[in-house]
Design a protein around this motif. Structure first.
Motif, PDB file in Angstrom:
ATOM      1  N   ASP A 376      -0.158 -35.470  48.637  1.00 12.44           N
ATOM      2  CA  ASP A 376       0.588 -34.245  48.929  1.00 12.44           C
ATOM      3  C   ASP A 376       1.457 -33.970  47.706  1.00 12.44           C
ATOM      4  N   ILE A 377       1.082 -32.974  46.926  1.00 14.00           N
ATOM      5  CA  ILE A 377       1.645 -32.798  45.585  1.00 14.00           C
ATOM      6  C   ILE A 377       1.898 -31.325  45.306  1.00 14.00           C
ATOM      7  N   ALA A 378       3.008 -31.039  44.620  1.00 14.89           N
ATOM      8  CA  ALA A 378       3.297 -29.686  44.130  1.00 14.89           C
ATOM      9  C   ALA A 378       3.388 -29.730  42.609  1.00 14.89           C
ATOM     10  N   ILE A 379       2.752 -28.770  41.974  1.00 18.10           N
ATOM     11  CA  ILE A 379       2.769 -28.672  40.514  1.00 18.10           C
ATOM     12  C   ILE A 379       3.552 -27.420  40.132  1.00 18.10           C
ATOM     13  N   LEU A 380       4.659 -27.636  39.388  1.00 21.11           N
ATOM     14  CA  LEU A 380       5.546 -26.545  39.001  1.00 21.11           C
ATOM     15  C   LEU A 380       5.338 -26.204  37.531  1.00 21.11           C
ATOM     16  N   ASP A 381       5.210 -24.930  37.241  1.00 21.14           N
ATOM     17  CA  ASP A 381       5.010 -24.457  35.876  1.00 21.14           C
ATOM     18  C   ASP A 381       6.320 -24.564  35.099  1.00 21.14           C
ATOM     19  N   GLY A 382       6.349 -25.469  34.138  1.00 25.52           N
ATOM     20  CA  GLY A 382       7.558 -25.687  33.356  1.00 25.52           C
ATOM     21  C   GLY A 382       7.836 -24.621  32.326  1.00 25.52           C
ATOM     22  N   GLU A 383       6.928 -23.633  32.214  1.00 26.45           N
ATOM     23  CA  GLU A 383       7.105 -22.574  31.217  1.00 26.45           C
ATOM     24  C   GLU A 383       7.744 -21.321  31.793  1.00 26.45           C
ATOM     25  N   VAL A 384       8.028 -21.295  33.100  1.00 29.31           N
ATOM     26  CA  VAL A 384       8.701 -20.120  33.657  1.00 29.31           C
ATOM     27  C   VAL A 384      10.149 -20.100  33.167  1.00 29.31           C
ATOM     28  N   SER A 385      10.727 -18.922  33.134  1.00 31.34           N
ATOM     29  CA  SER A 385      12.034 -18.764  32.493  1.00 31.34           C
ATOM     30  C   SER A 385      13.115 -19.645  33.112  1.00 31.34           C
ATOM     31  N   SER A 386      13.070 -19.854  34.429  1.00 28.05           N
ATOM     32  CA  SER A 386      14.127 -20.606  35.097  1.00 28.05           C
ATOM     33  C   SER A 386      14.106 -22.094  34.775  1.00 28.05           C
ATOM     34  N   LEU A 387      13.024 -22.585  34.179  1.00 28.63           N
ATOM     35  CA  LEU A 387      12.912 -24.013  33.875  1.00 28.63           C
ATOM     36  C   LEU A 387      12.959 -24.307  32.375  1.00 28.63           C
ATOM     37  N   VAL A 388      13.291 -23.321  31.565  1.00 26.15           N
ATOM     38  CA  VAL A 388      13.372 -23.483  30.115  1.00 26.15           C
ATOM     39  C   VAL A 388      14.831 -23.332  29.683  1.00 26.15           C
ATOM     40  N   PRO A 389      15.347 -24.218  28.799  1.00 27.86           N
ATOM     41  CA  PRO A 389      14.738 -25.430  28.256  1.00 27.86           C
ATOM     42  C   PRO A 389      14.889 -26.597  29.225  1.00 27.86           C
ATOM     43  N   VAL A 390      14.320 -27.733  28.874  1.00 29.19           N
ATOM     44  CA  VAL A 390      14.358 -28.901  29.753  1.00 29.19           C
ATOM     45  C   VAL A 390      15.248 -29.974  29.138  1.00 29.19           C
ATOM     46  N   ASN A 391      16.498 -29.965  29.524  1.00 34.22           N
ATOM     47  CA  ASN A 391      17.398 -31.056  29.142  1.00 34.22           C
ATOM     48  C   ASN A 391      17.373 -32.169  30.174  1.00 34.22           C
ATOM     49  N   ASP A 392      17.166 -31.785  31.439  1.00 36.91           N
ATOM     50  CA  ASP A 392      17.074 -32.752  32.530  1.00 36.91           C
ATOM     51  C   ASP A 392      16.127 -32.168  33.573  1.00 36.91           C
ATOM     52  N   PRO A 393      14.896 -32.702  33.689  1.00 33.32           N
ATOM     53  CA  PRO A 393      13.922 -32.123  34.630  1.00 33.32           C
ATOM     54  C   PRO A 393      14.424 -32.073  36.070  1.00 33.32           C
ATOM     55  N   VAL A 394      15.108 -33.125  36.520  1.00 33.42           N
ATOM     56  CA  VAL A 394      15.589 -33.148  37.908  1.00 33.42           C
ATOM     57  C   VAL A 394      16.604 -32.035  38.125  1.00 33.42           C
ATOM     58  N   SER A 395      17.538 -31.895  37.207  1.00 30.63           N
ATOM     59  CA  SER A 395      18.543 -30.848  37.318  1.00 30.63           C
ATOM     60  C   SER A 395      17.892 -29.474  37.331  1.00 30.63           C
ATOM     61  N   ASN A 396      16.924 -29.254  36.455  1.00 32.10           N
ATOM     62  CA  ASN A 396      16.226 -27.962  36.428  1.00 32.10           C
ATOM     63  C   ASN A 396      15.564 -27.650  37.762  1.00 32.10           C
ATOM     64  N   ILE A 397      14.860 -28.639  38.305  1.00 28.10           N
ATOM     65  CA  ILE A 397      14.112 -28.405  39.544  1.00 28.10           C
ATOM     66  C   ILE A 397      15.053 -28.158  40.711  1.00 28.10           C
ATOM     67  N   VAL A 398      16.122 -28.942  40.807  1.00 24.24           N
ATOM     68  CA  VAL A 398      17.030 -28.816  41.946  1.00 24.24           C
ATOM     69  C   VAL A 398      17.889 -27.562  41.860  1.00 24.24           C
TER      70      VAL A 398
END
Length: 448
Positions: A376-398
């Motif tokens: 059971d998996i979700a794949i999130l596009d890291g190139e969408v504006s809300s997830l750029v840049p990536v200093n902390d993936p967890v912080s970005n996602i939450v």
């Protein structure tokens, strides 16, 4: 590996019988949430389970996750899916007035087909925002089961019950119906759909009914789920009637003898938290709905410090009004910072509450990207504006991920969202049917 979860057989999945060691699906090139950190690796799936996390040589089907975050599917442990049809009604009322005076009279006009249409709409919304499993509490359960089975999502569906304004004979009849429901779900559906018993709340179920519900749940080896202390009125009503607080009252009637988890748990005192911890009772934290209905703040930090498993949920779409668990994670994290004098709940903890802990509470072998767990998996596009840049993936996602980031969703290895498109349903047809049901209910018209 266990029996197949979906209608696909191994023969249908395999192109050549001699290549038995080849994996079914490989998710390649993603940044994967493994344990409590993100690593760049591949994920290999055989059947309905994750078989390998690491370099994958080959698979029958490949998903390119380059530039993406690969996380466990989100788990919404408490909701009322058909209430999508009531989204936006009675806005601004506190919870007891909202439920009693505004929502219940409208719900009485809902047919089984309305419930089905509302559940499909909810499932579409959840899948498209990365949710792969949910816990359901409502009526017309067969209509909900139909929508769940057609979608391929994972669900624990409750048999909704109360004995408010019912005779003892009518109340007892519900337990016979509950037993038939549990047996039916276990016999007629794949392991992706499981049953539970869901007495509504302490203020709609008397002592005898609550005790009987726990006994039946134990007899059936079935979980039990209830609303608990959602509002101050809930707690005060119990104190007035029984002289003790709700958690203590449920303890006295033997409710915690069953495998129980509760929704909301907002108005608790320290002794109640201690009982929940001792009895291993999980909690579904619903921050969005609690804030909207002015219910108060669940003591998440205190519950976790006592050893209580706290998961995350949206509640119903009439009281939230969203079923987006990405949004709920942000609300939960921010809310924890608004409760002065408590320990903050870290964003990494919130992500775990929305995945691993939720899966554990629903008793699903998922919520982790590790070998042996359900795929059971979700794949999130890291190139969408809300997830750029990536200093902390967890912080970005939450804090900043939203539905636009959800690119692909798998449940038990089956792809249910592909390139942001829903696979099981025709979205336009689902939306149109839900609009028609909602309009008819709001107008109070009978079916033609």
């Amino acid at each position: 590996m266990g029996e197949p979860e979906s209608g696909r057989t191994l023969t249908q999945r395999s192109e050549c019988e001699h290549d038995e060691d080849r994996l079914d699906v490989a998710i390649r090139g993603g940044t994967v949430y493994v344990g409590s950190r993100f690593v760049e690796t591949d994920v290999g799936i055989r059947g309905n389970r994750i078989e390998r996390v690491g370099r994958i040589e080959s698979a029958r089907e490949e998903i390119d996750a380059s530039g993406c975050f690969v996380i466990p599917g989100l788990v919404n442990v408490h909701t009322h899916t058909p209430m999508t049809l009531l989204r936006g009604l009675a806005d601004g009322f506190p919870v007891r007035r909202w439920f009693r005076k505004e929502i219940q009279p409208v719900e009485e006009r809902m047919t089984a087909e309305d419930v089905y249409n509302g559940a499909r709409l909810a499932i579409a919304e959840m899948l498209l925002s990365g949710t792969t499993a949910f816990g359901e509490m409502y009526f017309e359960e067969e209509a909900i089961l139909r929508a769940v089975a057609e979608s391929g999502i994972r669900a624990r569906v409750g048999y909704g019950m109360s004995n408010e304004e019912k005779t003892r004979e009518e109340s007892e009849a519900q337990f016979g119906q509950a037993k038939r429901f549990v047996t039916h779900v276990r016999d007629a559906f794949t392991p992706r759909v499981t049953p539970m018993i869901t007495p509504h709340a302490t203020y709609t179920c008397d002592d005898w009914f609550l005790k009987r519900a726990a006994e039946v749940a134990n007899t059936l080896d079935c979980p039990i789920h209830i609303h608990l202390s959602e509002s101050k009125e809930d707690a005060l009503d119990t104190i007035e009637r029984h002289g003790i607080r709700p958690v203590e009252h449920l303890d006295r009637v033997g409710f915690w003898d069953a495998n129980a988890y509760v929704a909301h748990a907002v108005h608790l005192d320290p002794s109640e938290i201690e009982i929940l911890a001792e009895e291993d009772v999980g909690v579904a934290h619903c921050p969005g709905a609690n804030m909207k209905l002015r219910s108060g703040f669940c003591p998440v930090s205190e519950l976790r410090e006592a050893g209580v498993s706290v998961s995350l949920a949206t509640d119903g779409p009439a009281s939230n009004n969203s079923l987006d668990m990405l949004e709920e994670m942000k609300l939960a994290t921010l809310l924890s910072r608004c409760r002065l004098g408590t320990v903050d709940v870290e964003s990494r903890t919130i992500l775990d509450m929305a995945t691993r802990v939720g899966a554990d509470i629903l008793d699903v072998e998922a919520g982790r990207i590790e070998p042996g767990f359900r795929a059971d998996i979700a794949i999130l596009d890291g190139e969408v504006s809300s997830l750029v840049p990536v200093n902390d993936p967890v912080s970005n996602i939450v804090y900043s991920a939203n539905r636009e980031a959800v690119r692909t969703v798998l449940v038990g290895g089956d792809i249910l969202v592909s390139e942001r498109e829903l696979v099981p349903f025709d979205e336009d047809e689902v939306y149109d049917a839900a609009r028609k049901s909602s309009q008819r209910i709001a107008d109070g018209r009978e079916l033609a």
